[in-house]
Design an enzyme around this catalytic site. Structure first.
Site, mmCIF file in Angstrom:
data_model
loop_
_atom_site.group_PDB
_atom_site.id
_atom_site.type_symbol
_atom_site.label_atom_id
_atom_site.label_comp_id
_atom_site.label_asym_id
_atom_site.label_seq_id
_atom_site.Cartn_x
_atom_site.Cartn_y
_atom_site.Cartn_z
ATOM 1 N N LYS A 15 0.820 -1.220 0.000
ATOM 2 C CA LYS A 15 0.000 0.000 0.000
ATOM 3 C C LYS A 15 0.852 1.268 0.000
ATOM 4 O O LYS A 15 0.593 2.183 -0.772
ATOM 5 C CB LYS A 15 -0.914 0.057 1.228
ATOM 6 C CG LYS A 15 -1.999 -0.965 1.270
ATOM 7 C CD LYS A 15 -2.983 -0.672 2.394
ATOM 8 C CE LYS A 15 -2.336 -0.621 3.767
ATOM 9 N NZ LYS A 15 -1.831 -1.922 4.246
ATOM 10 N N ARG A 90 -8.931 1.976 9.761
ATOM 11 C CA ARG A 90 -8.479 0.616 9.996
ATOM 12 C C ARG A 90 -9.531 -0.221 10.709
ATOM 13 O O ARG A 90 -9.294 -1.396 10.985
ATOM 14 C CB ARG A 90 -7.213 0.646 10.856
ATOM 15 C CG ARG A 90 -6.028 -0.030 10.186
ATOM 16 C CD ARG A 90 -4.859 0.127 11.099
ATOM 17 N NE ARG A 90 -3.684 -0.589 10.704
ATOM 18 C CZ ARG A 90 -2.749 -0.120 9.884
ATOM 19 N NH1 ARG A 90 -2.916 1.032 9.279
ATOM 20 N NH2 ARG A 90 -1.665 -0.828 9.653
ATOM 21 N N ARG A 127 11.540 -6.574 4.836
ATOM 22 C CA ARG A 127 11.562 -5.168 5.231
ATOM 23 C C ARG A 127 12.227 -4.999 6.604
ATOM 24 O O ARG A 127 12.902 -4.008 6.867
ATOM 25 C CB ARG A 127 10.132 -4.605 5.269
ATOM 26 C CG ARG A 127 10.099 -3.097 5.435
ATOM 27 C CD ARG A 127 8.722 -2.534 5.172
ATOM 28 N NE ARG A 127 7.803 -2.854 6.244
ATOM 29 C CZ ARG A 127 6.502 -2.579 6.212
ATOM 30 N NH1 ARG A 127 5.971 -2.013 5.154
ATOM 31 N NH2 ARG A 127 5.729 -2.881 7.221
ATOM 32 N N ARG A 133 12.495 -1.836 10.918
ATOM 33 C CA ARG A 133 11.297 -1.361 11.614
ATOM 34 C C ARG A 133 10.994 -2.241 12.807
ATOM 35 O O ARG A 133 10.983 -3.465 12.708
ATOM 36 C CB ARG A 133 10.111 -1.345 10.632
ATOM 37 C CG ARG A 133 9.606 0.046 10.378
ATOM 38 C CD ARG A 133 8.499 0.038 9.365
ATOM 39 N NE ARG A 133 7.255 -0.499 9.902
ATOM 40 C CZ ARG A 133 6.114 -0.411 9.254
ATOM 41 N NH1 ARG A 133 6.058 0.178 8.073
ATOM 42 N NH2 ARG A 133 5.017 -0.905 9.788
ATOM 43 N N ARG A 144 -0.166 -8.492 13.396
ATOM 44 C CA ARG A 144 -0.704 -7.451 12.507
ATOM 45 C C ARG A 144 -1.637 -8.036 11.468
ATOM 46 O O ARG A 144 -2.660 -7.441 11.113
ATOM 47 C CB ARG A 144 0.436 -6.679 11.847
ATOM 48 C CG ARG A 144 0.972 -5.584 12.768
ATOM 49 C CD ARG A 144 2.397 -5.244 12.505
ATOM 50 N NE ARG A 144 2.624 -4.697 11.199
ATOM 51 C CZ ARG A 144 3.794 -4.770 10.555
ATOM 52 N NH1 ARG A 144 4.807 -5.389 11.115
ATOM 53 N NH2 ARG A 144 3.929 -4.229 9.388
HETATM 54 P P1 ADP Z 1 1.409 -1.868 8.005
HETATM 55 O O1 ADP Z 1 0.490 -1.591 6.854
HETATM 56 O O2 ADP Z 1 2.672 -2.543 7.572
HETATM 57 O O3 ADP Z 1 0.739 -2.540 9.171
HETATM 58 P P2 ADP Z 1 1.406 0.937 8.813
HETATM 59 O O4 ADP Z 1 2.596 1.793 8.550
HETATM 60 O O5 ADP Z 1 0.154 1.237 8.088
HETATM 61 O O6 ADP Z 1 1.960 -0.505 8.555
HETATM 62 O O7 ADP Z 1 1.068 0.932 10.378
HETATM 63 C C1 ADP Z 1 2.022 0.613 11.358
HETATM 64 C C2 ADP Z 1 1.375 0.606 12.749
HETATM 65 O O8 ADP Z 1 0.861 1.916 13.061
HETATM 66 C C3 ADP Z 1 0.151 -0.306 12.900
HETATM 67 O O9 ADP Z 1 0.517 -1.654 13.173
HETATM 68 C C4 ADP Z 1 -0.592 0.374 14.074
HETATM 69 O O10 ADP Z 1 0.006 0.067 15.305
HETATM 70 C C5 ADP Z 1 -0.363 1.846 13.795
HETATM 71 N N1 ADP Z 1 -1.443 2.443 12.972
HETATM 72 C C6 ADP Z 1 -1.329 2.929 11.693
HETATM 73 N N2 ADP Z 1 -2.510 3.400 11.251
HETATM 74 C C7 ADP Z 1 -3.404 3.218 12.256
HETATM 75 C C8 ADP Z 1 -4.802 3.472 12.435
HETATM 76 N N3 ADP Z 1 -5.526 4.008 11.446
HETATM 77 N N4 ADP Z 1 -5.372 3.136 13.605
HETATM 78 C C9 ADP Z 1 -4.660 2.590 14.605
HETATM 79 N N5 ADP Z 1 -3.360 2.312 14.519
HETATM 80 C C10 ADP Z 1 -2.716 2.603 13.364
#
Ligand code: ADP
Length: 189
Positions: A15, A90, A127, A133, A144
């Site tokens: 994404k 989310r 990654r 990360r 996740r």
């Molecule tokens: P990925 O798609 O690899 O899970 P992201 O960069 O989108 O990674 O998100 C990393 C972390 O940030 C998530 O696992 C969560 O803890 C937090 N996070 C991101 N966006 C949200 C959201 N909309 N609501 C709650 N937590 C979020």
């Protein structure tokens, strides 16, 4: 009013990469809650301090914090002409909050980037090696993916019920191949 597009899909589907390219092609900002939250952690803000351990475990940061952060971002000038949302909403609570903030019917479409689970885990582990990360280790990755299935995947049903079409795009293949598919999906829908 410009284009308001949402990206859906499991962690590791690509994404971030695709949303960034697509945003550049469309001339709208790429708004990624993951990027914004990691930036808060790096800067040591109050929000970052609250989010850090939760993110490291692969759980969701509380809705009220994330919703407030996104509302602030959407109120900035550059978002007036549209945006690509990546990583938000989310869950259904966040989706309702977004509807309330921008009005139902304001979203043009949702692009759902798909990839099979083995591929997702492989990419996330890679990654971890490349970027270091904190949330990219095997236990956290499994969590996740589970959080995605439980909390986020229901949005694939929520949006069509609320008159936003969800268009699935195959996320397997090279970055260029996937990008081309996404452009086609945008033109056709
Ligand atoms: P990925 O798609 O690899 O899970 P992201 O960069 O989108 O990674 O998100 C990393 C972390 O940030 C998530 O696992 C969560 O803890 C937090 N996070 C991101 N966006 C949200 C959201 N909309 N609501 C709650 N937590 C979020």
């Amino acid at each position: 009013m410009g284009r308001r597009i949402l990206f859906l899909g499991p962690p590791g589907a690509g994404k971030g990469t695709q949303a960034e390219r697509l945003a550049r092609a469309l001339g709208v900002p790429h708004i990624s809650t993951g990027v914004m939250l990691r930036d808060n952690v790096t800067r040591g803000t109050d929000l970052g301090k609250k989010a850090q351990a939760i993110m490291a475990a692969g759980d969701l940061v509380p809705d009220d914090l994330v919703v407030a952060m996104v509302k602030d971002r959407l109120a900035q000038d550059d978002a007036a002409c549209g945006y690509l949302l990546d990583g938000f909403p989310r869950n259904v609570v966040q989706a309702r909050a977004l509807d309330e903030a921008i009005g139902t019917g304001a979203l043009e479409m949702a692009l759902l980037l798909e990839a099979d689970e083995e591929e997702l885990v492989g990419r996330l582990l890679q990654r971890a090696l490349d970027e270091g990360r904190e949330d990219d280790n095997e236990t956290t990755i499994r969590n996740r993916l589970q959080v995605y299935r439980d909390e986020t995947e229901p949005l694939v049903g929520y949006y069509p019920e609320n008159d936003v079409s969800v268009v699935a795009v195959d996320g397997m293949g090279t970055i260029e191949e996937v990008f081309a598919r996404m452009m086609t999906a945008l033109v056709d829908n």
